[in-house]
Design a protein around this motif. Structure first.
Motif, PDB file in Angstrom:
ATOM      1  N   ASP A 140      25.841  50.031  56.828  1.00 25.71           N
ATOM      2  CA  ASP A 140      26.249  49.173  55.711  1.00 25.71           C
ATOM      3  C   ASP A 140      27.567  49.726  55.180  1.00 25.71           C
ATOM      4  N   GLN A 141      28.672  49.230  55.727  1.00 30.23           N
ATOM      5  CA  GLN A 141      29.975  49.790  55.391  1.00 30.23           C
ATOM      6  C   GLN A 141      30.314  49.589  53.915  1.00 30.23           C
ATOM      7  N   SER A 142      30.026  48.409  53.374  1.00 33.32           N
ATOM      8  CA  SER A 142      30.350  48.139  51.978  1.00 33.32           C
ATOM      9  C   SER A 142      29.586  49.071  51.048  1.00 33.32           C
ATOM     10  N   ALA A 143      28.320  49.339  51.362  1.00 36.92           N
ATOM     11  CA  ALA A 143      27.536  50.261  50.539  1.00 36.92           C
ATOM     12  C   ALA A 143      28.087  51.677  50.630  1.00 36.92           C
ATOM     13  N   THR A 144      28.525  52.063  51.837  1.00 36.61           N
ATOM     14  CA  THR A 144      29.125  53.390  52.006  1.00 36.61           C
ATOM     15  C   THR A 144      30.365  53.519  51.147  1.00 36.61           C
ATOM     16  N   MET A 145      31.225  52.513  51.190  1.00 35.03           N
ATOM     17  CA  MET A 145      32.454  52.551  50.398  1.00 35.03           C
ATOM     18  C   MET A 145      32.155  52.419  48.909  1.00 35.03           C
ATOM     19  N   GLY A 146      31.104  51.679  48.593  1.00 32.17           N
ATOM     20  CA  GLY A 146      30.749  51.488  47.192  1.00 32.17           C
ATOM     21  C   GLY A 146      30.308  52.757  46.501  1.00 32.17           C
ATOM     22  N   SER A 147      29.983  53.786  47.278  1.00 31.04           N
ATOM     23  CA  SER A 147      29.579  55.048  46.649  1.00 31.04           C
ATOM     24  C   SER A 147      30.757  55.764  46.002  1.00 31.04           C
ATOM     25  N   VAL A 148      31.990  55.414  46.404  1.00 28.93           N
ATOM     26  CA  VAL A 148      33.173  56.038  45.794  1.00 28.93           C
ATOM     27  C   VAL A 148      34.090  55.007  45.139  1.00 28.93           C
ATOM     28  N   ALA A 149      34.056  53.758  45.598  1.00 26.90           N
ATOM     29  CA  ALA A 149      34.914  52.726  45.024  1.00 26.90           C
ATOM     30  C   ALA A 149      34.331  52.239  43.704  1.00 26.90           C
ATOM     31  N   ILE A 150      35.204  51.838  42.768  1.00 24.67           N
ATOM     32  CA  ILE A 150      34.695  51.245  41.534  1.00 24.67           C
ATOM     33  C   ILE A 150      34.268  49.798  41.780  1.00 24.67           C
ATOM     34  N   TRP A 151      34.691  49.240  42.912  1.00 22.25           N
ATOM     35  CA  TRP A 151      34.285  47.885  43.301  1.00 22.25           C
ATOM     36  C   TRP A 151      34.532  47.728  44.791  1.00 22.25           C
ATOM     37  N   SER A 152      33.548  47.193  45.527  1.00 23.89           N
ATOM     38  CA  SER A 152      33.687  46.956  46.962  1.00 23.89           C
ATOM     39  C   SER A 152      33.139  45.575  47.281  1.00 23.89           C
ATOM     40  N   HIS A 153      33.867  44.824  48.111  1.00 24.99           N
ATOM     41  CA  HIS A 153      33.490  43.430  48.378  1.00 24.99           C
ATOM     42  C   HIS A 153      33.727  43.086  49.842  1.00 24.99           C
ATOM     43  N   THR A 154      32.786  42.307  50.414  1.00 28.64           N
ATOM     44  CA  THR A 154      32.937  41.782  51.765  1.00 28.64           C
ATOM     45  C   THR A 154      33.400  40.331  51.680  1.00 28.64           C
ATOM     46  N   LEU A 155      34.530  40.024  52.305  1.00 29.18           N
ATOM     47  CA  LEU A 155      35.053  38.657  52.299  1.00 29.18           C
ATOM     48  C   LEU A 155      34.312  37.861  53.370  1.00 29.18           C
ATOM     49  N   SER A 156      33.207  37.241  52.988  1.00 33.20           N
ATOM     50  CA  SER A 156      32.411  36.474  53.950  1.00 33.20           C
ATOM     51  C   SER A 156      32.975  35.087  54.196  1.00 33.20           C
ATOM     52  N   ARG A 157      33.711  34.548  53.226  1.00 33.63           N
ATOM     53  CA  ARG A 157      34.301  33.216  53.351  1.00 33.63           C
ATOM     54  C   ARG A 157      35.811  33.330  53.178  1.00 33.63           C
ATOM     55  N   ALA A 158      36.551  32.844  54.154  1.00 30.97           N
ATOM     56  CA  ALA A 158      38.008  32.974  54.143  1.00 30.97           C
ATOM     57  C   ALA A 158      38.622  32.345  52.899  1.00 30.97           C
ATOM     58  N   GLU A 159      38.040  31.219  52.440  1.00 32.14           N
ATOM     59  CA  GLU A 159      38.633  30.506  51.305  1.00 32.14           C
ATOM     60  C   GLU A 159      38.504  31.269  49.985  1.00 32.14           C
ATOM     61  N   ASP A 160      37.728  32.351  49.967  1.00 29.03           N
ATOM     62  CA  ASP A 160      37.588  33.161  48.751  1.00 29.03           C
ATOM     63  C   ASP A 160      38.661  34.242  48.636  1.00 29.03           C
ATOM     64  N   LEU A 161      39.574  34.314  49.589  1.00 28.01           N
ATOM     65  CA  LEU A 161      40.515  35.434  49.641  1.00 28.01           C
ATOM     66  C   LEU A 161      41.305  35.591  48.331  1.00 28.01           C
ATOM     67  N   ASP A 162      41.840  34.505  47.807  1.00 33.45           N
ATOM     68  CA  ASP A 162      42.704  34.596  46.625  1.00 33.45           C
ATOM     69  C   ASP A 162      41.967  35.213  45.443  1.00 33.45           C
ATOM     70  N   ARG A 163      40.761  34.718  45.156  1.00 36.68           N
ATOM     71  CA  ARG A 163      40.063  35.235  43.982  1.00 36.68           C
ATOM     72  C   ARG A 163      39.516  36.642  44.213  1.00 36.68           C
ATOM     73  N   VAL A 164      39.227  36.991  45.460  1.00 42.66           N
ATOM     74  CA  VAL A 164      38.781  38.359  45.752  1.00 42.66           C
ATOM     75  C   VAL A 164      39.931  39.351  45.541  1.00 42.66           C
ATOM     76  N   VAL A 165      41.126  38.985  46.007  1.00 43.29           N
ATOM     77  CA  VAL A 165      42.288  39.842  45.765  1.00 43.29           C
ATOM     78  C   VAL A 165      42.557  39.947  44.263  1.00 43.29           C
ATOM     79  N   GLU A 166      42.415  38.839  43.547  1.00 36.95           N
ATOM     80  CA  GLU A 166      42.608  38.854  42.096  1.00 36.95           C
ATOM     81  C   GLU A 166      41.614  39.801  41.425  1.00 36.95           C
TER      82      GLU A 166
END
Length: 528
Positions: free
Chosen positions: A119-145
């Motif tokens: 679970d890569q996102s969970a691994t990164m989430g242990s040190v990141a203040i926020w970690s997200h998987t972009l499952s839908r391409a159309e969500d890119l703009d708001r995820v970057v925001e």
């Protein structure tokens, strides 16, 4: 509307947010995110290791005040960067790590795909203040925001976006430009009024300034003058009052400084975590009582850690200090603050060991030979000394990894990132013979990028501080004498000019030669 792949649109979104540079190593799991990068205005820097990418992004962020950006492959690429992310989290440094990840349908199955993590996102989430998987391409703009909001609107730190390889190549519409919202949390008027009232009555005020106060440096100087209050700076706040009579560039761990904190009737703490590596580096457990603590911090959770304030001021440090300054307009203080600060400087410096005073003299030499230099350090003896006492002349002029997470190997790549981010400011890296060997290959990155960092290698033949600690605690030293290469020969193998000196007698001349070269240089100081 125009369309592009996720990778192409990602580059556009980063450009719109003012990203000038990314640090990364391309691989097959991320090449689609490089589509469009070469034609953009963003400069790509290739380190020799992903940990180096993270440290470069960290140094870039500390030098510029802007987020540092990493572009890394899935699996080993991101796990190699976790150390750098943990350092950034401990020191509240904004960093965005964008990585690949295996196709969405493979997640959680552990079928043995290349670079697979459970679970890569969970691994990164242990040190990141926020970690997200972009499952839908159309969500890119708001995820970057969201990523930029997470990095910049609260307590800064590392964030992570992972993009599955089957999402990267999908085509989406390029979103229309929109105005960025740079606003930070507005400070509460009642809290400001309470802080002004307490400071207005103070007869012996004191200011503590941490890394979060760097952006408020100019107003903080004016506030200190209005209160006639000495300003004690932590490691990451060092240089905020460079050269000023009210400066106390000494660690709050010093007994003399702690006594001053106990004597103050009101303490204003701005952007400081009250972390142990700043306030109790010797782990003595005897932090002083504070009569009245006003604490300015952008993170409500941080207010509950370290020292709970009598008067909390939640919000951006720059806004808070500016409004307190306005509230104290007309206050004429005469508390002999300059004399008090001078005594604290003398007492703190006088309590240092002879070897630490030698290290601090080397730091002073850097400031004299190269005025305005930014000094970036690793975990090494000379830097430990400087964290206790270093009279730095500018904000963002001194930072290292010897506090907080305490990563080894930070100095060289962070110095490269700082140099590339602010090329008009000379950069000197102080690293040890042990720490440099963690990242020795990054000398090649400095040459590739023509980053004129001066690498000063404090070679005391091993982990001398650890060896002394073992001896002081009755432990037979073991594992503290790793052999070192010929650093001059290694630097020269990368095409870098280098020289070695014995002790500090010839350091000023060697430093002057390196500075005049305006190119990457290495100076090895062999310590007996």
């Amino acid at each position: 509307m125009a369309q592009g792949t996720v990778g192409e649109v990602l580059v556009t979104l980063l450009e719109r947010r003012g990203v000038e540079m990314v640090f990364g190593i391309p691989g097959v799991h991320i090449v689609e995110l490089y589509r469009g990068l070469k034609a953009s205005s963003i400069r790509h820097v290739t380190p020799r290791h992903e940990q180096g990418a993270g440290f470069m992004a960290d140094g870039y962020a500390r030098a510029t005040g802007k987020p540092g950006i990493c572009l890394l492959i899935t699996g080993p690429g991101v796990t190699n960067a976790i150390t750098a992310m943990a350092q950034a989290r401990a020191d509240s440094v904004p960093m965005l790590v964008i990585s690949g990840v295996n196709p969405v349908a493979t997640h959680g199955h552990e079928d043995g795909f290349l670079h697979e993590l459970p679970d890569q996102s969970a691994t990164m989430g242990s040190v990141a203040i926020w970690s997200h998987t972009l499952s839908r391409a159309e969500d890119l703009d708001r995820v970057v925001e969201r990523a930029f909001t997470a990095m910049t609107q609260g307590r800064p730190g590392p964030v992570h976006i992972e993009i599955p390889t089957d999402v990267m190549a999908q085509r989406i519409e390029v979103p229309p430009p929109r105005a960025a919202d740079p606003a930070r949390r507005a400070v509460d008027a009642e809290h400001i009024a309470a802080a002004v009232a307490a400071l207005g009555k103070a007869e012996r005020p004191l200011i503590l300034a941490g890394g979060g106060a760097v952006g408020a440096a100019d107003d903080l100087v004016r506030l200190a003058e209005r209160l006639d209050a000495p300003v004690i700076t932590t490691t990451n706040g060092r240089g905020i009052l460079g050269g000023h009579d009210l400066r106390v560039p000494a660690s709050p761990s010093f007994p003399a400084v702690q006594d001053a904190m106990a004597q103050a009737d009101v303490i204003l703490a701005v952007g400081t975590q009250f972390g142990r590596t700043d306030y109790d580096v010797y782990d003595a457990g005897n932090l002083p009582k504070i009569a009245c603590l006003i604490r300015v911090d952008c993170d409500p959770m941080q207010m509950t850690r370290g020292r709970v304030p009598d008067i909390p001021v939640l919000g951006d440090a720059g806004q808070a200090v500016a409004r307190i300054l306005v509230g104290l307009d007309g206050k004429a203080a005469s508390n002999d603050g300059a004399a008090w600060a001078a005594r604290l400087r003398a007492e703190a410096h006088g309590s240092l060991s002879a070897s630490y005073k030698t290290s601090i003299a080397m730091i002073d030499t850097i400031r004299e030979i190269i005025p305005g230099a930014r000094i970036v350090g690793d975990s090494t003896q000379a830097v430990y000394a400087g964290n206790l006492y270093a009279d730095i002349d500018q904000p963002r002029g001194w930072f290292n990894a010897s506090t907080g997470y305490g990563a080894l190997g930070y100095g060289a790549p962070a110095a490269i990132g700082a140099c590339l981010g602010a090329p008009d400011t000379p950069v000197v890296c102080i690293t040890g013979d042990g720490g440099l060997q963690f990242v020795l290959a990054e000398l090649g990155t400095a040459m590739d990028e023509l980053a004129p960092v001066i690498f000063v290698v404090w070679n005391n033949n091993g982990y001398q501080e650890i060896e002394r600690y073992m001896e002081d605690n009755g432990i037979a030293p073991e594992g503290v004498r790793p052999s070192a290469p010929d650093f001059v020969a290694v630097a020269q193998a990368y095409g870098m000019e280098a020289e070695a000196i014995d002790g500090l007698e010839g350091f000023a001349a060697a430093l002057d030669r390196a500075h005049k070269a305006r190119a990457p240089r290495l100076i090895e100081i062999r310590i007996d």
